[in-house]
Design an enzyme around this catalytic site. Sequence first.
Site, PDB file in Angstrom:
ATOM      1  N   GLY A   9     -41.426 -77.513  -5.547  1.00 16.65           N
ATOM      2  CA  GLY A   9     -41.131 -76.864  -4.268  1.00 16.65           C
ATOM      3  C   GLY A   9     -40.351 -77.789  -3.344  1.00 16.65           C
ATOM      4  CG  ASP A  30     -44.302 -75.844  -8.938  1.00 15.03           C
ATOM      5  OD1 ASP A  30     -44.362 -74.618  -9.035  1.00 15.03           O
ATOM      6  OD2 ASP A  30     -43.962 -76.442  -7.899  1.00 15.03           O
ATOM      7  CG  ASN A  31     -47.453 -71.290 -10.182  1.00 13.03           C
ATOM      8  OD1 ASN A  31     -46.511 -71.582  -9.448  1.00 13.03           O
ATOM      9  ND2 ASN A  31     -48.399 -70.457  -9.805  1.00 13.03           N
ATOM     10  CB  VAL A  56     -53.459 -76.033  -9.045  1.00 14.70           C
ATOM     11  CG1 VAL A  56     -52.448 -77.058  -9.501  1.00 14.70           C
ATOM     12  CG2 VAL A  56     -53.005 -75.346  -7.770  1.00 14.70           C
ATOM     13  CB  SER A  74     -49.467 -73.053  -0.865  1.00 16.86           C
ATOM     14  OG  SER A  74     -49.666 -71.822  -0.177  1.00 16.86           O
ATOM     15  CE  LYS A  90     -56.643 -66.294  -8.785  1.00 16.64           C
ATOM     16  NZ  LYS A  90     -56.223 -65.430  -9.909  1.00 16.64           N
ATOM     17  CE1 TYR A 144     -49.262 -71.420   3.356  1.00 17.41           C
ATOM     18  CE2 TYR A 144     -48.944 -71.292   5.724  1.00 17.41           C
ATOM     19  CZ  TYR A 144     -48.814 -71.985   4.534  1.00 17.41           C
ATOM     20  OH  TYR A 144     -48.248 -73.239   4.530  1.00 17.41           O
ATOM     21  CE1 TYR A 158     -65.873 -79.449  -3.253  1.00 18.54           C
ATOM     22  CE2 TYR A 158     -65.745 -81.380  -4.669  1.00 18.54           C
ATOM     23  CZ  TYR A 158     -65.953 -80.029  -4.507  1.00 18.54           C
ATOM     24  OH  TYR A 158     -66.243 -79.260  -5.610  1.00 18.54           O
ATOM     25  CB  THR A 174     -40.962 -79.372   7.477  1.00 18.75           C
ATOM     26  OG1 THR A 174     -42.085 -79.861   8.212  1.00 18.75           O
ATOM     27  CG2 THR A 174     -40.230 -80.553   6.865  1.00 18.75           C
TER      28      THR A 174
END
Length: 326
Positions: A9, A30-31, A56, A74, A90, A144, A158, A174
């Site tokens: 990305g 990356d997908n 991921v 994302s 997801k 989002y 975590y 950005t």
Amino acid sequence: MSLITGAAGFLGSHLCDRFIKEGYHVIGMDNLITGSLKNIEHLFKLEHFEFYHHDVSKFVHVPGELKYILHFASPASPIDYEKIPIQTLKVGSLGTHNLLGLARVKKARILVASTSEVYGDPKVHPQNETYWGHVNPVGKRSMYDEAKRFQEAMTMAYHNYHGLETRMVRIFNTYGPRMRLNDGRVVPAFMGQALRGEDLTIFGKGDQTRSFCYVDDLVEGIYRLLLSDYAGPVNVGNPKEITIKQFAQEILKLTGTKQKLIYKPLPSDDPIQRQPDITLAKKLLKWQPKVDRAEGMRRTFEYFKGLSKAELNEKEHFSFEKYARK
Ligand code: UDP
């Protein structure tokens, strides 16, 4: 060894470049739904770069040791996440959970990419990290915004419960080379229109504001945050605010086009104003943006000018349909 998700990305690919430059071995993941291999093809010949084609949101396995994980996978533009809302939810939730689990197993430090969208359509201006936000949980941007808010909560859990070393960057608008031409964001939209000789589309009256940060400044801020010892969210962005109409006028001047501005309806839940308060980043990271908009936009225009005619006229939004049929 570092793992960067969303590596193909816009931001992910610039982070790969930076980490390679800093001497790390980088695994880019990356997908390729919204990312493009073109953004990282120059890295494939390097010994210290590997690419994993993986989503991921599914269990993530990486052999060997990992020092750092940067989670930048994302969809990140309003029309992307409207088109693939479930995947957006997801990757911010399940994907983040998988990577936090991976960080725990590897005893790695993880930095997650959060966003100014956690502030929603803000009632506090400029936005600082203590503001809780004003988000519509069922609106056009909710897939989002809420995924990213969940991501922050999960990451904090975590950190607090497992003692994981976590970092969180809240990224404001950005721009720079490698933004996807058809992702609907204002910078590539205006660049594409100017280069194709079309009128520039302003949503609403154009009096909504944004504050645009050049990608190299953002990457520097992220790198410093990763190396810091601060687990809470940190705004990274350029506080110089401008209305979208003024921005469009700047682009007409920069590109030398004689086109007009045309007005389209403002999408719902489009924030009226946005400007980062970067007091914390300045203090904590000794960081502030260095590239002004004139210079950053010049560099960005050079990139878009280099696209082929076919790329400029490419209507396909992204390769999800191709990917989904497999
Ligand atoms: N925008 C616009 N014309 C376009 C694309 C976007 O006026 O062709 C506006 C959009 O409504 C928003 C601003 O530009 O107010 C920034 O949009 P972008 O999608 O880049 O980022 P975000 O809204 O997520 O900050």
